[in-house]
Write a protein that holds these residues in place. Structure first.
Motif, PDB file in Angstrom:
ATOM      1  N   MET A  70       0.883  -1.166   0.000  1.00 41.42           N
ATOM      2  CA  MET A  70       0.000   0.000   0.000  1.00 41.42           C
ATOM      3  C   MET A  70       0.922   1.218   0.000  1.00 41.42           C
ATOM      4  SD  MET A  70      -2.924  -1.258   2.683  1.00 41.42           S
ATOM      5  CE  MET A  70      -1.834  -1.457   4.090  1.00 41.42           C
ATOM      6  N   GLY A  71       1.151   1.753  -1.218  1.00 42.21           N
ATOM      7  CA  GLY A  71       2.168   2.786  -1.401  1.00 42.21           C
ATOM      8  C   GLY A  71       1.948   4.049  -0.603  1.00 42.21           C
ATOM      9  N   PHE A  72       0.681   4.437  -0.407  1.00 38.29           N
ATOM     10  CA  PHE A  72       0.404   5.691   0.302  1.00 38.29           C
ATOM     11  C   PHE A  72       0.371   5.500   1.820  1.00 38.29           C
ATOM     12  CE2 PHE A  72      -0.756   6.948  -3.914  1.00 38.29           C
ATOM     13  CZ  PHE A  72      -0.333   8.271  -3.956  1.00 38.29           C
ATOM     14  N   SER A  73       0.484   4.248   2.263  1.00 38.51           N
ATOM     15  CA  SER A  73       0.485   3.992   3.711  1.00 38.51           C
ATOM     16  C   SER A  73       1.925   3.880   4.206  1.00 38.51           C
ATOM     17  CB  SER A  73      -0.245   2.689   4.022  1.00 38.51           C
ATOM     18  OG  SER A  73      -1.574   2.774   3.598  1.00 38.51           O
ATOM     19  N   THR A  74       2.080   4.073   5.501  1.00 41.84           N
ATOM     20  CA  THR A  74       3.422   3.977   6.091  1.00 41.84           C
ATOM     21  C   THR A  74       3.860   2.508   6.152  1.00 41.84           C
ATOM     22  OG1 THR A  74       2.519   3.730   8.297  1.00 41.84           O
ATOM     23  CG2 THR A  74       3.018   5.992   7.574  1.00 41.84           C
ATOM     24  N   LEU A  75       5.159   2.332   6.396  1.00 38.95           N
ATOM     25  CA  LEU A  75       5.666   0.972   6.533  1.00 38.95           C
ATOM     26  C   LEU A  75       4.931   0.260   7.657  1.00 38.95           C
ATOM     27  CD1 LEU A  75       7.895   2.301   4.790  1.00 38.95           C
ATOM     28  CD2 LEU A  75       9.559   0.981   6.075  1.00 38.95           C
ATOM     29  N   GLU A  76       4.762   0.979   8.790  1.00 38.44           N
ATOM     30  CA  GLU A  76       4.147   0.283   9.934  1.00 38.44           C
ATOM     31  C   GLU A  76       2.693  -0.081   9.654  1.00 38.44           C
ATOM     32  OE1 GLU A  76       4.829   2.577  13.451  1.00 38.44           O
ATOM     33  OE2 GLU A  76       3.638   4.274  12.760  1.00 38.44           O
ATOM     34  N   ASP A  77       1.988   0.747   8.870  1.00 37.58           N
ATOM     35  CA  ASP A  77       0.594   0.403   8.546  1.00 37.58           C
ATOM     36  C   ASP A  77       0.533  -0.803   7.606  1.00 37.58           C
ATOM     37  OD1 ASP A  77      -0.413   2.300  10.171  1.00 37.58           O
ATOM     38  OD2 ASP A  77      -0.914   3.740   8.600  1.00 37.58           O
TER      39      ASP A  77
ATOM     40  N   ARG B  60       6.220   6.690   4.040  1.00 39.63           N
ATOM     41  CA  ARG B  60       5.266   6.000   3.152  1.00 39.63           C
ATOM     42  C   ARG B  60       6.003   4.992   2.283  1.00 39.63           C
ATOM     43  NH1 ARG B  60       0.257   9.279   2.353  1.00 39.63           N
ATOM     44  NH2 ARG B  60       0.643  11.220   3.445  1.00 39.63           N
ATOM     45  N   ALA B  61       5.357   3.853   2.050  1.00 34.66           N
ATOM     46  CA  ALA B  61       6.023   2.737   1.344  1.00 34.66           C
ATOM     47  C   ALA B  61       6.485   3.141  -0.051  1.00 34.66           C
ATOM     48  CB  ALA B  61       5.075   1.538   1.268  1.00 34.66           C
ATOM     49  N   ARG B  62       5.756   4.055  -0.707  1.00 33.19           N
ATOM     50  CA  ARG B  62       6.117   4.400  -2.094  1.00 33.19           C
ATOM     51  C   ARG B  62       7.457   5.124  -2.163  1.00 33.19           C
ATOM     52  NH1 ARG B  62       3.442   9.878  -3.728  1.00 33.19           N
ATOM     53  NH2 ARG B  62       3.199  10.773  -1.666  1.00 33.19           N
ATOM     54  N   ARG B  63       7.977   5.588  -1.011  1.00 29.93           N
ATOM     55  CA  ARG B  63       9.249   6.313  -1.034  1.00 29.93           C
ATOM     56  C   ARG B  63      10.463   5.387  -0.915  1.00 29.93           C
ATOM     57  NH1 ARG B  63       9.637  10.924   2.966  1.00 29.93           N
ATOM     58  NH2 ARG B  63      11.545  11.189   1.785  1.00 29.93           N
ATOM     59  N   LEU B  64      10.242   4.086  -0.780  1.00 27.89           N
ATOM     60  CA  LEU B  64      11.367   3.150  -0.604  1.00 27.89           C
ATOM     61  C   LEU B  64      12.008   2.779  -1.938  1.00 27.89           C
ATOM     62  CD1 LEU B  64       9.879   0.582   1.966  1.00 27.89           C
ATOM     63  CD2 LEU B  64      11.225   2.647   2.438  1.00 27.89           C
TER      64      LEU B  64
END
Ligand code: ADP
Length: 246
Positions: free
Chosen positions: A93-100, A136-140
Motif C-alpha cells: 500500500m504505497g500511500f500507507s506507512t511501513l508500519e501500517d 510511506r512505502a512508495r518512497r522506498l
C-alpha cells in the motif's frame, strides 16, 4: 516436534494448466533452515509455491504445511495461518506507512489486535527498516520494498516461509541483504526460497532442490557439494545444475 510438524511435507504433487502438465510427482519434506529451490524460468517453481501456499490445489498428491493437511478446507485455513508467502509480485500500500503495511498484514494473518504493535516492531527490526517505520512505502527503493514485503509476510512469525524469487530485480548489495535475512529467518522457521540465481543458494541455503521441467532432479545438503568458500560452492552447484538439467 519433528520437521514434518514444523515444515513442509509434500508427496507426488502433480499439476496441469489445460492439457500441459507442469509438475510431475514432486515429493520432498523440509524442516527448519533455508532450502533453495533452484530452477530455470518455466521450470515450475511458482506453480509449486502457489500450491504450497494453498492458492492452487494440486491435480494429485498430498501437501502438509506445519502438520496441517492442505487437502481439507479446515487444514488449508490452519496452514494459511502457519505460513508466510512472498509471491513474485507483491502489492504494497504505497500511500500507507511501513508500519501500517505490516500492521495490516499481521492482523490479516490472525495476530491479536493488542499484539500487533509489537509484531510490527519485530518484523520491521528484522528487515532493518524500523527507523523508517513512519515513511510511506512508495518512497522506498526496490530492495527496501522487497524487505518490507518480507516483513509483511513474516509479521505473524509463521513456521513456514515461502519466498518466490525474492532477489529478482534488486542490486547485488540488496540481494546479499535479502539472502542474510533469509538465513536469519531460517533459524526459527522452514524457509523455501525459489530462485534461478545460483549465488542465492550457494551463499544462502543449507539444502538444495533442483527443479527441471516440473520434476525435482536433485535434493541434498549444500555443504556436501563443496567445502570452503561461496565461490567453490557456486561452481559446484553450477556443474550439478548443468548435469541434472540434461
Ligand atoms: P517458474 O516459476 O519456474 O518460472 P512457472 O511455475 O511460472 O515456472 O511456470 C511453469 C510452466 O507453466 C511454464 O511453462 C509456464 O509457461 C506455464 N504457466 C505458468 N502459469 C500459467 C498459466 N496461468 N496458464 C498456463 N500456463 C502457465
Amino acid at each position: 516436534m519433528n520437521d514434518q510438524c514444523t515444515g513442509i511435507a509434500c508427496s507426488n504433487i502433480s499439476f496441469r494448466y489445460g492439457k500441459t502438465q507442469v509438475l510431475h510427482d514432486v515429493s520432498f519434506g523440509i524442516g527448519r533452515g533455508v532450502t533453495g529451490l533452484l530452477g530455470a524460468n518455466g521450470a515450475g517453481k511458482t506453480t509449486l509455491l502457489s500450491i504450497l501456499s494453498t492458492l492452487k490445489q494440486p491435480l494429485g498428491g498430498d501437501v502438509a504445511i506445519a502438520g496441517h493437511d492442505a487437502s481439507t478446507s479446515r487444514g488449508r485455513e490452519d496452514a494459511r495461518l502457519s505460513l508466510g508467502y512472498l509471491p513474485q509480485r507483491y502489492e504494497l500500500m504505497g500511500f500507507s506507512t511501513l508500519e501500517d503495511n505490516v500492521a495490516y498484514s499481521a492482523w490479516a494473518h490472525g495476530v491479536p489486535e493488542q499484539q500487533v504493535p509489537q509484531a510490527v516492531c519485530d518484523a520491521l527490526a528484522a528487515v532493518d527498516l524500523l527507523d523508517r517505520r513512519r515513511v510511506r512505502a512508495r518512497r522506498l527503493s526496490g530492495g527496501q520494498r522487497q524487505r518490507l514485503a518480507i516483513a509483511c509476510a513474516v509479521a505473524h512469525r509463521p513456521k513456514v516461509i515461502l519466498l518466490d524469487e525474492p532477489t529478482a530485480g534488486v542490486d547485488p548489495m540488496q540481494r546479499a541483504n535479502i539472502r542474510d535475512l533469509a538465513v536469519r529467518l531460517g533459524r526459527r522457521s522452514s524457509v523455501l526460497l525459489s530462485t534461478h540465481i545460483i549465488d542465492d543458494v550457494s551463499r544462502g541455503a543449507d539444502r538444495l532442490l533442483i527443479m527441471v521441467d516440473g520434476r525435482i532432479n536433485h535434493d541434498g545438503q549444500v555443504a556436501e557439494l563443496a567445502d570452503g568458500s561461496g565461490e567453490d560452492r557456486t561452481r559446484a552447484i553450477e556443474q550439478l545444475f548443468l548435469k541434472v538439467s540434461t
